[in-house]
Structure formats: C-alpha cells, structure tokens
Design a protein around this motif. Structure first.
Motif, PDB file in Angstrom:
ATOM      1  N   UNK A 174       0.834  -1.205   0.000  1.00 53.00           N
ATOM      2  CA  UNK A 174       0.000   0.000   0.000  1.00 53.00           C
ATOM      3  C   UNK A 174       0.869   1.256   0.000  1.00 53.00           C
ATOM      4  N   UNK A 175       1.954   1.187   0.746  1.00 53.30           N
ATOM      5  CA  UNK A 175       2.881   2.329   0.797  1.00 53.30           C
ATOM      6  C   UNK A 175       3.494   2.579  -0.574  1.00 53.30           C
ATOM      7  N   UNK A 176       3.863   1.522  -1.260  1.00 51.15           N
ATOM      8  CA  UNK A 176       4.451   1.654  -2.599  1.00 51.15           C
ATOM      9  C   UNK A 176       3.441   2.242  -3.587  1.00 51.15           C
ATOM     10  N   UNK A 177       2.205   1.822  -3.468  1.00 48.23           N
ATOM     11  CA  UNK A 177       1.156   2.332  -4.359  1.00 48.23           C
ATOM     12  C   UNK A 177       0.947   3.834  -4.154  1.00 48.23           C
ATOM     13  N   UNK A 178       0.911   4.267  -2.885  1.00 51.19           N
ATOM     14  CA  UNK A 178       0.768   5.700  -2.594  1.00 51.19           C
ATOM     15  C   UNK A 178       1.991   6.477  -3.053  1.00 51.19           C
ATOM     16  N   UNK A 179       3.156   5.875  -2.911  1.00 49.49           N
ATOM     17  CA  UNK A 179       4.423   6.496  -3.292  1.00 49.49           C
ATOM     18  C   UNK A 179       4.463   6.841  -4.783  1.00 49.49           C
ATOM     19  N   UNK A 180       4.060   5.896  -5.629  1.00 50.20           N
ATOM     20  CA  UNK A 180       4.146   6.101  -7.078  1.00 50.20           C
ATOM     21  C   UNK A 180       3.130   7.125  -7.583  1.00 50.20           C
ATOM     22  N   UNK A 181       2.133   7.449  -6.742  1.00 51.30           N
ATOM     23  CA  UNK A 181       1.134   8.442  -7.140  1.00 51.30           C
ATOM     24  C   UNK A 181       1.583   9.878  -6.861  1.00 51.30           C
ATOM     25  N   UNK A 182       2.704  10.033  -6.146  1.00 53.87           N
ATOM     26  CA  UNK A 182       3.233  11.356  -5.802  1.00 53.87           C
ATOM     27  C   UNK A 182       4.270  11.810  -6.830  1.00 53.87           C
ATOM     28  N   UNK A 183       4.506  13.121  -6.871  1.00 55.71           N
ATOM     29  CA  UNK A 183       5.530  13.690  -7.777  1.00 55.71           C
ATOM     30  C   UNK A 183       6.935  13.604  -7.193  1.00 55.71           C
ATOM     31  N   UNK A 184       7.011  13.706  -5.854  1.00 56.19           N
ATOM     32  CA  UNK A 184       8.319  13.777  -5.203  1.00 56.19           C
ATOM     33  C   UNK A 184       8.295  13.016  -3.886  1.00 56.19           C
ATOM     34  N   UNK A 185       9.483  12.897  -3.283  1.00 57.41           N
ATOM     35  CA  UNK A 185       9.592  12.166  -2.021  1.00 57.41           C
ATOM     36  C   UNK A 185      10.704  12.763  -1.171  1.00 57.41           C
ATOM     37  N   UNK A 186      10.534  12.669   0.143  1.00 53.96           N
ATOM     38  CA  UNK A 186      11.604  12.986   1.090  1.00 53.96           C
ATOM     39  C   UNK A 186      11.688  11.806   2.059  1.00 53.96           C
ATOM     40  N   UNK A 187      12.917  11.336   2.281  1.00 55.99           N
ATOM     41  CA  UNK A 187      13.130  10.171   3.128  1.00 55.99           C
ATOM     42  C   UNK A 187      13.640  10.593   4.503  1.00 55.99           C
ATOM     43  N   UNK A 188      13.079   9.974   5.554  1.00 61.29           N
ATOM     44  CA  UNK A 188      13.548  10.204   6.930  1.00 61.29           C
ATOM     45  C   UNK A 188      14.206   8.918   7.410  1.00 61.29           C
TER      46      UNK A 188
END
Length: 220
Positions: A174-188
């Motif tokens: 589910x996390x991967x699915x939400x991730x690919x729907x975004x334009x960008x990412x920031x990792x903590x």
C-alpha cells in the motif's frame, strides 16, 4: 571375652558408617560445586554467543552511520541532519540554548527553527521543480522519525501541499502504491537503525518509478 569382641565389632561398624556418611557428604558437595560451575559456564557461553551474533548481524547488515553515504555514495542531498553534533559546538548555538534555558524553553526553540527552515527548503525545491505532491517515508518507523514526520505533515497541510505519509515502500504494498502516485519524495532515516542497502534500494525505486527524490532527513 565374647562381649568385648561384639563391642569392638560395633565400634568398627560405626566408624565405617561414619566414614561412608562423610564420603557421601563430600561427594554431594562436589556434585553441587560442579553443577554451579557448569551453570556459570553455560551463562557466560550464552552471553558470548549472543553478543557474537548481534555483532555479526550489525557488521554484515551495515547500518547508516554517516551522511557521507547518502551524499558521496548515492549522490543525494541531506536536507537536515538532526544527529549532527558539530552544530551544537558553535558559539551562537550555545548562546541561543542558554537564552532558551533561562526562558524555560530548554532549547526547543532552536529545534523548531531548524524544522521550519527544513520545511521551507522542501517547499522551495518543490516550487522550482514545479512539483505538486510529496511522499514522506523511510526504511524505519521510530519515535524520532515519526516526530519529524508529524511536523512535516502539519506544515504541508498548512500550506495546502498534497502529501502522503507511508511506511517503508520496500516492505508495504500500500505504501508503494501511494508512493508512485506522488511527484516527489523525502526520506527520513535514523542512524544506527536504517540499513544502507535498503536506503540504496529506495533511491533505485525513485528512478524506477520516476519520482523526484528531494533528499534525506537524518535523525539520531
């Protein structure tokens, strides 16, 4: 004379029984000593084996210990390193902390300013790249990473930025699915807990799904 012989025999029998009792007591004590000795040896052996296991696990899994891995090896920026103690040695930092302590803030104001600056950096980068949405994630979920996550969520919500905050994209579908729907990412990520191989895999997923990696936030 017969009675004297009987008495002598009884004395000898009593002596033999006394000796046998003494021997049995000695043997019992020896057995107890051996049992305690083996128990102690077993405890020490267990401690050594368990310590060796965790040491090997730590060495082979290679946890994140320095931001240079992200900057130099992976080629991505570190937006903020909250584990960087060198900043705390600066004179200005010590003065600010002293003032905040007098005011009863215990230095929290300094951290809040760093967090606000961090949020501004992310928003500026998003505007430059014309990005509309962002994913907040990381390889681990701890109290410290969640704290940063919650602050980012509030800032993004306040500024009307579309975001999602998810578990590790390497272990959660589910996390991967939400991730690919975004334009960008920031990792903590957290030092001593996040694995370098998993962090590298995260960056590969950014390339694979064409997600703009804005950078990393590191906590201790």
């Amino acid at each position: 004379y017969y009675l004297a012989l009987l008495n002598e025999k009884e004395v000898q029998l009593n002596e033999k029984s006394a000796n046998s009792d003494n021997l049995s007591q000695i043997s019992m004590l020896s057995l107890q000593y051996l049992n305690i000795k083996y128990i102690v040896l077993g405890i020490f052996a267990g401690i050594i084996l368990s310590g060796g296991y965790f040491l090997c696990k730590f060495l082979f899994e290679k946890h994140l210990i320095a931001q240079s891995f992200i900057i130099d090896d992976l080629g991505y920026p570190v937006l903020e390193d909250f584990s960087d103690k060198s900043k705390r040695k600066k004179f200005g930092y010590r003065v600010d902390k002293w003032i905040n302590t007098i005011l009863g803030n215990d230095g929290k104001g300094i951290e809040e300013e760093r967090l606000k600056l961090l949020c501004t950096k992310i928003q500026v980068n998003m505007q430059k790249e014309e990005l509309k949405s962002i994913c907040i994630t990381g390889t681990v979920k701890t109290e410290k990473t969640k704290l940063i996550e919650e602050i980012l969520e509030k800032e993004f919500e306040r500024n009307g930025i579309e975001y999602c905050s998810v578990n590790s994209i390497l272990h959660d579908a589910k996390a991967l699915k939400s991730f690919v729907e975004m334009d960008s990412v920031v990792f903590i990520e957290q030092k001593g807990i996040s694995l370098m191989r998993e962090i590298e895999q995260e960056t590969k997923n950014c390339i694979k799904y064409d997600i703009n990696n804005l950078g990393f936030i590191i906590v201790e």
